[in-house]
Every structure is written in C-alpha cells, then in structure tokens.
Design a protein around this motif. Structure first.
Motif: not given
Length: 285
Positions: A19-24
């Motif tokens: 979930t967090i990786y694409p945003f980062l």
C-alpha cells in the motif's frame, strides 16, 4: 505468539508495503528531475527538484480545478451531512408515521436508479449545467450513509428526548442542542465519507461541465495522466531553469500528488471518531 499471529503479522506487513510503496514511489518521481521516468523504481530522488510542482501549481487548469474541487467538497459535504441528518433523525423515531415504508422506499434507490441519460436530461432541464449544483444536488443524500446515521440515532437513549420535551424543547431544539453535540462520531464519519467522495469524483464533472475551466481537479488529472493531454500543462517547454527539463512522467507524478495529499491530510482530524461512528451505526436497528 502462535502460528496464526505470525502469519497475520506477515500478511499485514506485506499489505502495508504494497500500500505504501506506490505512494512513496510516486512521491519520489514527483520530486525528481527530467531524467527520471515512471518505470524506474526508487524511493529517493537521484536529484531533487521543485520544478515539477512549480509547473503544476502555476498552471491555470490545475488551479481552477483545485478551486472547483475545494468548493464542491466544502459545499457538497456541508449540505450532504445536513440533509442526511434531517432524513435519518425522523426515521430513527419509533413514533414516526409509516417509518418502515419510507425507509424501504429510500433503500430501494440503492438498487435501482433512473440511469445516466435521464439524470443528464434532468440536470439539463433544471438549468444546472456548468454549475457546482450539478455536482452537489443529484447525489445530495447517500442512502448507505443515511442508514448508518439512522441506526446511530436509534442507539441513543430516548430519555434524552423525553427530558428535553418536559423542559419545553421542540424537535429542532432537541436535534441541534442535544442530539448533534453527542453524535460527533457519526457526524465525523459522514463528513469523511462525503468529503472523500466529492474530492475523488470526476465522472459527473466530465458529463455536466462543458467549460474546461469549470472541471474539477480529478478531471484535469485524468486528462493529464490517463489521456496524456500534454497541452494542459505544456510539458514540452523547459522550466525556469534552462538546464532543467520537465518531462511528462515527473509532471504526472506531481499532478497525482497535488490531488491526493490534501485529502490524506484531512483524514487524521476525523480518525478518532471514524471507527466508533461506523461500529455503532452498523450494529443498531
């Protein structure tokens, strides 16, 4: 820890990373120079620059889209929450005439609607084209949100209303001075749902708005990111720095971040009420 705890923890860690990786990654690309492409995976920009955000925030279409989205979100959320409460509160009362019939009639709209063409003709016939009201009025009350609010109001003790009536308070005074102040969990939940829905909505704007400067931010972002409409930002030009080239990928990433970050920052203020409001509103009734 049991094997279930280990598996559950591992699953949650993988889910958080996914979930967090694409945003980062998108955040990193948005701060990168023109040499970085979207298909290169990294979390730290090789060379950090603000040129992408300067170009996005200085664009007329982005600014008009942001303003239109902000107006729609504030106005739509305020009216939606107000009218949802006005609908849910009477239906929560056992003495309300034909309560079951009216509730069933409203729930019926969750499964059947007039359709796209009748809705378009209705909006056009009312003269709402190219106005914010075309984005707010058709979906003013969410049936699901109304049911959750109704169930929450049903969970409140009836003695509050009875004691207020003994003191001479009418229904309006009871609602605004007693019920609403103690109903912040469900109100915060309604605000969050409505605000996120209005902020992310784009299809109705694409249908009802024929003027490009009246489109909401999500439509502008869609034209830039999905359709590749580069003329909206004129990404072929150089930035203010003659040695700094702004490419379409970094511009798209900055556009996505500009449209996502505001609503993300809005969530923590309502988080403490959200879980309680959904839990109580989904159990009663």
């Amino acid at each position: 820890m049991t094997w279930f705890d280990w598996v559950n923890s591992l699953f949650m860690i993988v889910l958080c990373i996914a979930t967090i990786y694409p945003f980062l990654h998108m955040l990193s690309v948005s701060f990168s120079t023109g040499s970085v492409r979207m298909d290169t995976f990294h979390l730290i920009p090789p060379e950090m620059t603000w040129a992408n955000y300067k170009k996005v925030l200085s664009n007329d279409f982005m600014m008009s889209g942001f303003t239109n989205t902000l107006i729609r979100t504030v106005l739509g959320t305020a009216l939606s929450v107000l009218f949802t409460i006005f609908t849910a509160y009477p239906l929560a009362k056992r003495y309300f005439p034909h309560r079951t019939f009216w509730t069933s009639l409203i729930v019926f709209t969750m499964f059947f609607s007039g359709g796209l063409i009748p809705n378009y003709l209705l909006v056009k016939g009312l003269g709402l084209m190219n106005t914010t009201w075309a984005l707010v009025l058709p979906g003013l009350i969410s049936t699901f949100s109304m049911i959750i609010a109704r169930n929450y109001f049903m969970s409140l003790p009836e003695t509050l209303e009875e004691s207020a009536k003994i003191d001479g308070a009418n229904e309006i005074v009871i609602l605004f001075r007693i019920i609403i102040p103690i109903s912040m969990p469900i109100i915060a939940t309604l605000i969050l749902w409505s605000a996120v829905g209005h902020w992310n909505a784009w299809f109705d704007s694409m249908i009802y708005m024929t003027d490009s400067h009246k489109h909401v931010l999500q439509v502008v972002m869609r034209r830039i990111v999905l359709e590749g409409t580069q003329d909206m930002l004129d990404v072929n030009k150089l930035s203010d720095d003659p040695n700094q080239v702004v490419n379409p990928d970094t511009i798209k990433a900055a556009t996505v971040m500009v449209s996502v970050i505001p609503i993300i920052l809005f969530y923590p203020f309502l988080q403490k009420y959200f879980v309680k409001g959904v839990l109580v509103g989904s159990l009663k009734g």
